[in-house]
Design a protein around this motif. Sequence first.
Motif, PDB file in Angstrom:
ATOM      1  N   ASN A 198     -36.030 -29.521 -17.786  1.00  0.00           N
ATOM      2  CA  ASN A 198     -35.470 -30.624 -18.674  1.00  0.00           C
ATOM      3  C   ASN A 198     -34.124 -30.046 -19.139  1.00  0.00           C
ATOM      4  O   ASN A 198     -33.379 -30.822 -19.443  1.00  0.00           O
ATOM      5  N   ASP A 199     -33.661 -28.944 -18.623  1.00  0.00           N
ATOM      6  CA  ASP A 199     -32.113 -28.644 -19.032  1.00  0.00           C
ATOM      7  C   ASP A 199     -31.265 -28.830 -17.637  1.00  0.00           C
ATOM      8  O   ASP A 199     -31.302 -28.201 -16.541  1.00  0.00           O
ATOM      9  N   GLU A 200     -30.407 -29.790 -17.823  1.00  0.00           N
ATOM     10  CA  GLU A 200     -29.811 -30.281 -16.766  1.00  0.00           C
ATOM     11  C   GLU A 200     -28.823 -29.246 -16.086  1.00  0.00           C
ATOM     12  O   GLU A 200     -28.330 -29.342 -14.631  1.00  0.00           O
ATOM     13  N   SER A 201     -28.211 -28.344 -17.043  1.00  0.00           N
ATOM     14  CA  SER A 201     -27.435 -27.421 -16.456  1.00  0.00           C
ATOM     15  C   SER A 201     -28.069 -26.456 -15.325  1.00  0.00           C
ATOM     16  O   SER A 201     -27.210 -26.026 -14.772  1.00  0.00           O
ATOM     17  N   ASN A 202     -29.294 -26.238 -15.303  1.00  0.00           N
ATOM     18  CA  ASN A 202     -29.988 -25.472 -14.058  1.00  0.00           C
ATOM     19  C   ASN A 202     -29.800 -26.094 -12.833  1.00  0.00           C
ATOM     20  O   ASN A 202     -30.104 -25.803 -11.825  1.00  0.00           O
ATOM     21  N   TRP A 203     -29.568 -27.545 -12.883  1.00  0.00           N
ATOM     22  CA  TRP A 203     -29.483 -28.084 -11.464  1.00  0.00           C
ATOM     23  C   TRP A 203     -28.200 -28.916 -11.092  1.00  0.00           C
ATOM     24  O   TRP A 203     -28.217 -29.319 -10.021  1.00  0.00           O
ATOM     25  N   LYS A 204     -26.984 -28.474 -11.894  1.00  0.00           N
ATOM     26  CA  LYS A 204     -25.835 -28.752 -11.444  1.00  0.00           C
ATOM     27  C   LYS A 204     -25.412 -27.519 -10.501  1.00  0.00           C
ATOM     28  O   LYS A 204     -25.683 -26.518 -10.687  1.00  0.00           O
ATOM     29  N   LYS A 205     -24.623 -28.201  -9.373  1.00  0.00           N
ATOM     30  CA  LYS A 205     -24.061 -27.044  -8.263  1.00  0.00           C
ATOM     31  C   LYS A 205     -22.675 -26.713  -9.043  1.00  0.00           C
ATOM     32  O   LYS A 205     -21.753 -27.234  -9.324  1.00  0.00           O
TER      33      LYS A 205
END
Length: 120
Positions: free
Chosen positions: A113-120
């Motif tokens: 749920n933490d978007e920052s984990n999925w940004k490149k």
Amino acid sequence: MIDFERIEKLVSKSGKSMNEIDRELGYPRNTLAGLRNRKPSIGRLNEIAEYFNVSTDYLLGRKESKNNEELTEEENDLVAAFRMERKDMTKEEQIQFNKALKNMMKVAKDLLNDESNWKK
């Protein structure tokens, strides 16, 4: 008597040979193949059902459905992995293992749920 055709289908789907599965279950060679002509003990029937994540009724040809619930293939894979990992644990270790997994699932969901984990 066990429905041997179902055993064959489950083995085929696993991508392993019967002897590989015998070895993983700690059985003598050709144990699964021998079920074509012999009845397994209740204990062995339960172990085989757990290994393949199916019900004993399914193995005996009493039910069409493999499981008590209809799970997705991914869910079945996770259940099978879960059962294999805790197979040799004591009851107390299984309880601790279950608690650890539940905590890990909460952490994984938070990470998801933490978007920052999925940004490149």
